[in-house]
Enzyme design. Sequence first.
Site, mmCIF file in Angstrom:
data_model
loop_
_atom_site.group_PDB
_atom_site.id
_atom_site.type_symbol
_atom_site.label_atom_id
_atom_site.label_comp_id
_atom_site.label_asym_id
_atom_site.label_seq_id
_atom_site.Cartn_x
_atom_site.Cartn_y
_atom_site.Cartn_z
ATOM 1 N N ASN A 134 1.040 -1.174 -0.001
ATOM 2 C CA ASN A 134 0.403 0.238 -0.016
ATOM 3 C C ASN A 134 0.635 1.110 0.197
ATOM 4 O O ASN A 134 1.553 1.520 0.731
ATOM 5 C CB ASN A 134 -1.198 0.076 1.449
ATOM 6 N N LYS A 176 0.195 4.715 0.199
ATOM 7 C CA LYS A 176 -0.479 5.627 0.274
ATOM 8 C C LYS A 176 -0.427 6.804 -0.777
ATOM 9 O O LYS A 176 -0.657 6.711 -2.029
ATOM 10 C CB LYS A 176 -0.419 5.964 1.688
ATOM 11 N N HIS A 203 -9.499 1.394 4.725
ATOM 12 C CA HIS A 203 -7.989 1.561 5.837
ATOM 13 C C HIS A 203 -8.370 2.364 6.976
ATOM 14 O O HIS A 203 -9.321 3.726 6.955
ATOM 15 C CB HIS A 203 -7.323 2.444 4.641
ATOM 16 N N GLU A 236 -6.870 5.021 8.244
ATOM 17 C CA GLU A 236 -6.252 6.033 7.381
ATOM 18 C C GLU A 236 -7.569 7.129 7.468
ATOM 19 O O GLU A 236 -7.980 7.990 7.576
ATOM 20 C CB GLU A 236 -4.611 6.231 6.972
ATOM 21 N N GLU A 263 -5.403 -4.749 10.941
ATOM 22 C CA GLU A 263 -4.612 -3.736 10.677
ATOM 23 C C GLU A 263 -5.074 -2.935 12.476
ATOM 24 O O GLU A 263 -5.366 -2.063 12.009
ATOM 25 C CB GLU A 263 -4.047 -3.110 10.301
ATOM 26 N N GLY A 286 2.999 2.118 10.577
ATOM 27 C CA GLY A 286 4.112 3.809 10.748
ATOM 28 C C GLY A 286 4.195 4.033 11.795
ATOM 29 O O GLY A 286 5.427 4.879 12.265
ATOM 30 N N SER A 316 3.803 -2.158 10.373
ATOM 31 C CA SER A 316 5.500 -2.572 10.768
ATOM 32 C C SER A 316 5.531 -3.876 10.088
ATOM 33 O O SER A 316 6.482 -4.615 10.613
ATOM 34 C CB SER A 316 5.422 -1.823 11.875
HETATM 35 P P1 13P Z 1 3.131 0.425 7.555
HETATM 36 O O1 13P Z 1 3.377 -0.546 7.090
HETATM 37 O O2 13P Z 1 4.043 1.161 7.206
HETATM 38 O O3 13P Z 1 3.246 0.148 8.940
HETATM 39 O O4 13P Z 1 1.730 0.574 7.053
HETATM 40 C C1 13P Z 1 0.400 -0.460 7.178
HETATM 41 C C2 13P Z 1 -0.784 0.168 6.386
HETATM 42 O O5 13P Z 1 -1.409 0.572 6.791
HETATM 43 C C3 13P Z 1 -0.607 -0.805 5.646
HETATM 44 O O6 13P Z 1 -1.477 -0.389 4.967
#
Ligand code: 13P
Length: 261
Positions: free
Chosen positions: A11, A13, A97, A99, A169, A175, A214
Amino acid sequence: MVNRRTVIAGNWKMFKTVSEAENYAVKFLAEVKGIQDLDIVLCAPFTALYPLKNKLEESNVHLGAQNMSWADQGAYTGEISAQMILDVACAYVILGHSERREMFGETDEGINKKVLKALAAGLTPILCVGENLNTREEGKAAEWVRSQVIHALTGILREDLSRIVIAYEPIWAIGTGRTASSQDAQEMCVSIRTTLNGLMGSEAEKVPILYGGSVKAENIAELLTEPDVDGALVGGASLDPLSFVKLVHNAASVFARVKGV
Ligand code: 13P
């Protein structure tokens, strides 16, 4: 052993311009060609999807979007429809997601409408669920995630269940460099499967359940050795093509060793 597909999805982003995406694709494809045991997916920003379609054509790497509208078409300024992402060869779409839930006001109800729309259009939704740190510390993580799954899947047909992918997640692991332990990931994946089983019976066995938060080349192997962790949704570690190649190779070697049939 149930023969579920293993899915490794990146992903990106809100990263990468068109030329960055194209350069990435060239480097990445050269290193992962020939891997057939994994479903490898790149979920890119909307603007990079069309150029990536051209690069990924006839490769073993699938394309995914990171969001889509629940509407078919019309006066929805700023939205992108299922048909539009299908048109640029997306097979997958990330929905719900954290976010988007946290920063853009996405609700369980809207996510449910998107899941139904994606399935009707022939896309594979990667439905994201996960709790925040407070909820985990209060011991309510499983209940929270169960409610997210039930809401998101309301009204889906039994035969469509095997066409979805779920990504667990935990928000506190995204992150942050703080990965859930592989046991925590396994426990929640089992709990999600139990919820799916309650909704749809044995079809639940066919649903790949991924872990995200992560994930890196260094920890993918341990996560994938858990029997109910069927892959990963990878943010930061998918941004550099060669790091992601390493992660994919590590995943493929676990598949061959542990999950192979
Ligand atoms: P990270 O791998 O950067 O922690 O992000 C995970 C994520 O949100 C994947 O959709």
